[in-house]
Scaffold this motif. Structure first.
Motif, PDB file in Angstrom:
ATOM      1  N   ALA A   1       8.611  -4.525   2.372  1.00 47.60           N
ATOM      2  CA  ALA A   1       7.975  -5.058   1.170  1.00 47.60           C
ATOM      3  C   ALA A   1       7.318  -3.925   0.407  1.00 47.60           C
ATOM      4  O   ALA A   1       6.893  -2.929   0.995  1.00 47.60           O
ATOM      5  N   THR A   2       7.252  -4.072  -0.875  1.00 50.07           N
ATOM      6  CA  THR A   2       6.492  -3.154  -1.712  1.00 50.07           C
ATOM      7  C   THR A   2       5.504  -3.981  -2.528  1.00 50.07           C
ATOM      8  O   THR A   2       5.644  -5.202  -2.650  1.00 50.07           O
ATOM      9  N   LEU A   3       4.512  -3.316  -3.067  1.00 55.08           N
ATOM     10  CA  LEU A   3       3.528  -3.991  -3.905  1.00 55.08           C
ATOM     11  C   LEU A   3       3.854  -3.768  -5.375  1.00 55.08           C
ATOM     12  O   LEU A   3       4.345  -2.706  -5.759  1.00 55.08           O
TER      13      LEU A   3
ATOM     14  N   THR B   1       4.123   3.312  -5.019  1.00 59.80           N
ATOM     15  CA  THR B   1       3.555   2.034  -4.604  1.00 59.80           C
ATOM     16  C   THR B   1       3.389   2.064  -3.102  1.00 59.80           C
ATOM     17  O   THR B   1       3.810   3.016  -2.431  1.00 59.80           O
ATOM     18  N   LEU B   2       2.753   1.054  -2.580  1.00 63.71           N
ATOM     19  CA  LEU B   2       2.548   0.966  -1.142  1.00 63.71           C
ATOM     20  C   LEU B   2       3.648   0.111  -0.527  1.00 63.71           C
ATOM     21  O   LEU B   2       4.044  -0.908  -1.094  1.00 63.71           O
ATOM     22  N   ALA B   3       4.139   0.564   0.604  1.00 68.16           N
ATOM     23  CA  ALA B   3       5.155  -0.178   1.338  1.00 68.16           C
ATOM     24  C   ALA B   3       4.533  -0.831   2.567  1.00 68.16           C
ATOM     25  O   ALA B   3       3.588  -0.317   3.154  1.00 68.16           O
ATOM     26  N   SER B   4       5.100  -1.961   2.928  1.00 65.52           N
ATOM     27  CA  SER B   4       4.708  -2.667   4.142  1.00 65.52           C
ATOM     28  C   SER B   4       5.975  -2.941   4.938  1.00 65.52           C
ATOM     29  O   SER B   4       6.992  -3.356   4.372  1.00 65.52           O
ATOM     30  N   THR B   5       5.938  -2.699   6.235  1.00 65.57           N
ATOM     31  CA  THR B   5       7.105  -2.966   7.070  1.00 65.57           C
ATOM     32  C   THR B   5       6.652  -3.373   8.462  1.00 65.57           C
ATOM     33  O   THR B   5       5.610  -2.920   8.940  1.00 65.57           O
TER      34      THR B   5
END
Length: 416
Positions: free
Chosen positions: A151-153, A301-305
């Motif tokens: 995911a990215t923001l 941007t910030l990534a979430s994994t």
């Protein structure tokens, strides 16, 4: 909004609970190899994960994967002891924080995946994962997980609010700050509309993006603090003043608070991930989605994994590796992205869902928060979150950042 930094404690009770959770049933009644998978995907995106597992099972008659969905805290309690003692599932998403992999690596609980890395079908095409992901999942030169999701923001905004105030969607860092200020309204000294809804704890982090936009950061690749360097201090000062003095956002919000404020149409903008879109639309917001504005640091941007790993004691190594390769393959990721609203974990998959496009567009320049550090959770909880709390309540930014840098270096052992 998820909370990546609430890492469940490893309880002694987990050892006892896991004792009866033996994973590795040899086969099903029809002769297929049975693989067990523990995940914490209990949210609205759960059906997308279940559909992907079903698709794998339907296309692989000799392997049957059973997904056991549990709360993240339950996995955090049971899985460490289970895997450390050779029990538990064949595969699992240990936590939504990639940093938890260090804990499992220390107990020799993870199966290295390097032999499955390569090009083409049946392999983990790590060169097509965002670089930050591969880095976060690699410990001492060995790859220990594949991305279960990505995911990215983005910048969510209320189209009606921006239109009413004559504010264009910001594309630069300066426009972003100006928009947050202009969209904030007061009546008799009381804020009636916030320009942006920022959270600072119990949430996926958004303040690092504000630093990255200006070319700043929190730590370098060696774990040495950079938060007191000029680009970071400048960004923190700018946004702390906007919050503390210009009241563009409430102080001390959790992720849930921030979402609620935006959903209630009391804030014009919010930084968030793909999991938030459906709820915002359900709240009746005339929703706009845009890329994070660009500053001196370039697009970011910030990534979430979430890491998807194999227990070292699995009796079905080949089949588990086959599942990971398929899960991260082009066909599966295209289907998952369309079903979940998340961007694919690969940079060579173009989503057909237009809502997903802005999130996928951010993948090439997305960064993880405090990646590759075994001390990431401690830095977040003990240093970064308190820092943001202090400066948004008026404490001098430069001194607070210097104190934070010293605390970070003490935690990481860096000697600048």
């Amino acid at each position: 909004m998820r909370s990546p930094w609430k890492i469940a404690a490893v309880l002694v009770a987990g050892l006892l609970t896991a004792a009866g959770c033996g994973s590795n049933a040899a086969s099903t009644d029809d002769g297929a190899v049975s693989l067990s998978l523990w995940t914490g995907f209990t949210g609205p995106d759960r059906p997308a994960y279940e559909a992907l597992v079903k698709q794998f099972n339907d296309s692989h008659p000799k392997i049957k994967v059973t997904m056991d969905v549990q709360p993240w805290d339950a996995i955090g309690q049971k899985l460490p002891g289970a895997w450390a003692t050779g029990q538990g599932p064949d595969l699992a998403t240990p936590n939504f924080d990639p940093g938890v992999l260090f804990t499992y690596a220390k107990t020799n609980s993870l199966l290295p995946l390097d032999e499955a890395v390569g090009d083409g079908d049946g392999k983990l095409n790590t060169t097509l994962f965002p670089k930050a992901v591969t880095t976060a999942f690699t410990i001492d030169g060995k790859l220990y997980a594949a991305p279960a999701n990505m995911a990215t923001l983005v910048l969510y905004y209320n189209k009606a609010m921006l239109a009413t105030d004559g504010v264009a969607v910001p594309t630069t860092a300066d426009e972003f700050a100006a928009a947050a200020k202009k969209l904030t309204k007061t009546d008799a000294g009381k804020v009636t509309q916030y320009g942006i809804s920022l959270a600072d704890h119990s949430t996926i982090q958004m303040w690092p993006i504000l630093q990255w936009m200006n070319g700043g950061d929190i730590v370098d690749a060696k774990g040495c603090a950079t938060i007191a360097q000029a680009p970071s201090v400048q960004a923190l000062q700018k946004w702390a003043d906007l919050v503390a003095k210009d009241k563009v956002s409430p102080v001390g919000q959790t992720g849930s608070d921030a979402d609620t404020l935006f959903s209630a149409k009391k804030a014009a903008m919010e930084i968030n991930g793909p999991w938030a879109a459906a709820g915002f639309k359900a709240a009746g917001i005339d929703l706009g989605i845009a890329a994070i504005p660009v500053g001196a640091g370039g697009p970011v941007t910030l990534a979430s994994t979430v890491p998807l790993a194999i227990g070292k004691s699995t009796k079905h190594k080949a089949q588990a590796l086959e599942f990971l390769a398929w899960w991260t393959g082009k066909t599966a990721q295209a289907a998952f992205s369309d079903a979940s609203g998340f961007p694919p974990v690969r940079t060579d998959v173009t989503p057909s869902n237009p809502v997903v496009a802005p999130f996928a567009a951010g993948l090439p320049h997305a960064r993880l928060y405090l990646p590759g550090l075994s001390t990431s959770a401690k830095i977040d909880a003990d240093v970064y979150v308190p820092l943001i709390g202090k400066i948004t309540r008026g404490e001098p930014v430069e001194a607070a950042a210097q104190a934070a840098a010293e605390a970070i270096n003490k935690i990481t052992g860096c000697k600048p």
